[in-house]
Design a protein around this motif. Structure first.
Motif, PDB file in Angstrom:
ATOM      1  N   ILE A 196       0.840  -1.195   0.000  1.00 53.34           N
ATOM      2  CA  ILE A 196       0.000   0.000   0.000  1.00 53.34           C
ATOM      3  C   ILE A 196       0.879   1.251   0.000  1.00 53.34           C
ATOM      4  N   ARG A 197       0.644   2.138  -0.968  1.00 54.55           N
ATOM      5  CA  ARG A 197       1.400   3.398  -1.001  1.00 54.55           C
ATOM      6  C   ARG A 197       0.857   4.321   0.072  1.00 54.55           C
ATOM      7  N   MET A 198       1.744   4.745   0.964  1.00 55.19           N
ATOM      8  CA  MET A 198       1.339   5.586   2.090  1.00 55.19           C
ATOM      9  C   MET A 198       1.909   6.985   1.903  1.00 55.19           C
ATOM     10  N   GLN A 199       1.217   7.946   2.468  1.00 55.39           N
ATOM     11  CA  GLN A 199       1.784   9.296   2.575  1.00 55.39           C
ATOM     12  C   GLN A 199       1.498   9.734   4.003  1.00 55.39           C
ATOM     13  N   GLY A 200       2.561   9.837   4.794  1.00 60.63           N
ATOM     14  CA  GLY A 200       2.358  10.108   6.209  1.00 60.63           C
ATOM     15  C   GLY A 200       1.510   9.013   6.833  1.00 60.63           C
ATOM     16  N   ARG A 201       0.351   9.391   7.379  1.00 62.86           N
ATOM     17  CA  ARG A 201      -0.517   8.413   8.050  1.00 62.86           C
ATOM     18  C   ARG A 201      -1.595   7.869   7.120  1.00 62.86           C
ATOM     19  N   GLN A 202      -1.641   8.397   5.898  1.00 60.70           N
ATOM     20  CA  GLN A 202      -2.737   8.007   5.005  1.00 60.70           C
ATOM     21  C   GLN A 202      -2.280   7.032   3.925  1.00 60.70           C
ATOM     22  N   GLY A 203      -3.214   6.195   3.483  1.00 58.83           N
ATOM     23  CA  GLY A 203      -2.898   5.197   2.456  1.00 58.83           C
ATOM     24  C   GLY A 203      -3.673   5.457   1.179  1.00 58.83           C
ATOM     25  N   LEU A 204      -3.021   5.231   0.064  1.00 58.89           N
ATOM     26  CA  LEU A 204      -3.652   5.413  -1.241  1.00 58.89           C
ATOM     27  C   LEU A 204      -4.575   4.215  -1.521  1.00 58.89           C
TER      28      LEU A 204
END
Lengths: 271, 271
Positions: free
Chosen positions: B29-37
């Motif tokens: 899963i591609r994450m950015q900070g605490r969020q997932g794409l």
């Protein structure tokens, strides 16, 4: 030399490619005390098929690990057990791509001998799970065995094995056994190029039958071949469980010829 | 609830069935900070496909593990990384047969975001490795990925991907990407029932295109379709790498339409 991991001490690293992708292969060897049944064939297959996958390992390295295993897990001369070797490409890489020059990992474990099948014959059925074989990977006892796992879920109660067919409707093999059919024309077994796993007992037995001058045909087998009048006996082959006659297949009673089992004498094959 | 293993602490037990047989599945899963794409689609696929394999896990359990993962590995809001969930049927069993009521194992790991492909287009080729898809396992991102590993060995130098074909000569997918073709009749992609892995970005993109009223055909694609005059653009889809136009395929220059990439805005898909 691969990194050796003893299963009673530790598992493989979290980044091992065997877990991540099934990027490896294995052997389960029937042992008696310090000796292994068809041991040199097992190690030859592992070395050969590792090379097909591009995983470097030598017979010598494997022999040395087996020697250490029998020191580590001492058993009396008449005690049966199972030695399992799981060889993976190693840990890491960039996704599916391995790094060049990775060191393989080798997980070594010991297990008790499973219960032996009834020599008078077992009950088998046809599997509802189709078998797919990639021609590039045919015969390799790789760690990609999810089809066999799914098929084996149906092995319950008195059922010993289920037989899997390919998309052409040909009977290929059991979940953990190769098949050998006795007919009036000779012994028939599917060609190695069509198999998911080309077993070492199959290889040994075909050589032995040919050496005795018996006709051996490597050709596709259909369901009708095994349930029809041409079938003089159906045998399941597994190097731990031996040569196993099938007496009932999907409610058909099959002729049981126990003669074949007598040419397979485990004691003779210890190395 | 599965047994949770954090990869920076320990790997799975030596007897885990994920290693032994590839008896499990995974998500990256591609994450950015605490969020997932596309996080909810990843967890929905994992839950659904685990159920197809008979591995019990709930969305709620997976969500709770993801929440613990972002606490464990804190990143700034604009930092990209990859969260990997590897779910296996558990440890042990009798050979291929699992014990009823086994507790699954869940290995959780974090990795850096890989380099992103050139938005102006990448170079791809046809793979020499045939792709086989068991109809019972079609689309499942299982741990049986040896075919993809073998095919990915040919991805060297400036090559971004190789495209694999089935026994009928149909182009099915890349080693780590689904394919989408633009033609005068609309968007064409192979049906999910023929895929080794049915990607979440593919699923999202097809829905988005249909919602915009664009024609989407799920049907087989041949090599001639992509190298011939009908091809108005070929795209590779991967939920970590995005929508990737192919500018060269096996020495054929393909028309590059970057319009599609603009409807995929990773920032919009964060959850």
């Amino acid at each position: 030399m691969p990194h050796v991991f003893w299963a009673d001490e530790q598992g493989l690293p979290a980044t091992d490619r065997g877990l991540a992708y099934g990027d490896g292969l294995f052997e389960t060897i029937r042992m008696q005390g310090r000796q292994g049944l068809l041991l040199s064939r097992h190690l030859a297959r592992l070395t050969r098929d590792a090379a097909r996958l591009g995983i470097p390992v030598s017979r010598r390295d494997l022999q040395s690990v087996c020697a250490r295993a029998v020191e580590r897990w001492p058993r009396s001369d008449d005690e049966g057990w199972v030695l399992k070797l799981t060889l993976t490409r190693g840990a890491g890489g960039r996704g599916y791509r391995a790094d060049p020059g990775m060191t393989p990992n080798l997980l070594v474990s010991a297990a008790p001998l499973p219960p032996m099948p009834d020599p008078a014959g077992v009950v088998a059925d046809f599997s509802r799970v189709p078998l797919t074989v990639n021609p590039l990977l045919a015969g390799i006892k790789s760690l990609n065995r999810l089809e066999q796992v799914m098929a084996a879920q149906d092995i319950q109660g008195s059922l010993f094995e289920v037989l899997m067919s390919n998309a052409r409707g040909e009977l290929v093999e059991g979940t953990r056994t190769n098949v050998l059919l006795k007919t009036s024309l000779g012994w028939v077994t599917p060609p190695a190029s069509t198999l998911a796993v080309a077993g070492v007992l199959r290889e040994w037995l075909l050589e032995r039958l040919r050496a005795r001058g018996e006709p051996v045909l490597e050709q596709p087998i259909t369901m009708a071949d095994v349930t029809g009048p041409e079938c003089q006996g159906l045998f399941l082959l597994n190097s731990v469980l031996g040569v196993v006659p099938v007496r009932t297949l999907a409610d058909h009673d099959l002729p049981v010829d126990t003669g074949l089992a007598t040419i397979f004498n485990p004691l003779e094959l210890l190395e």
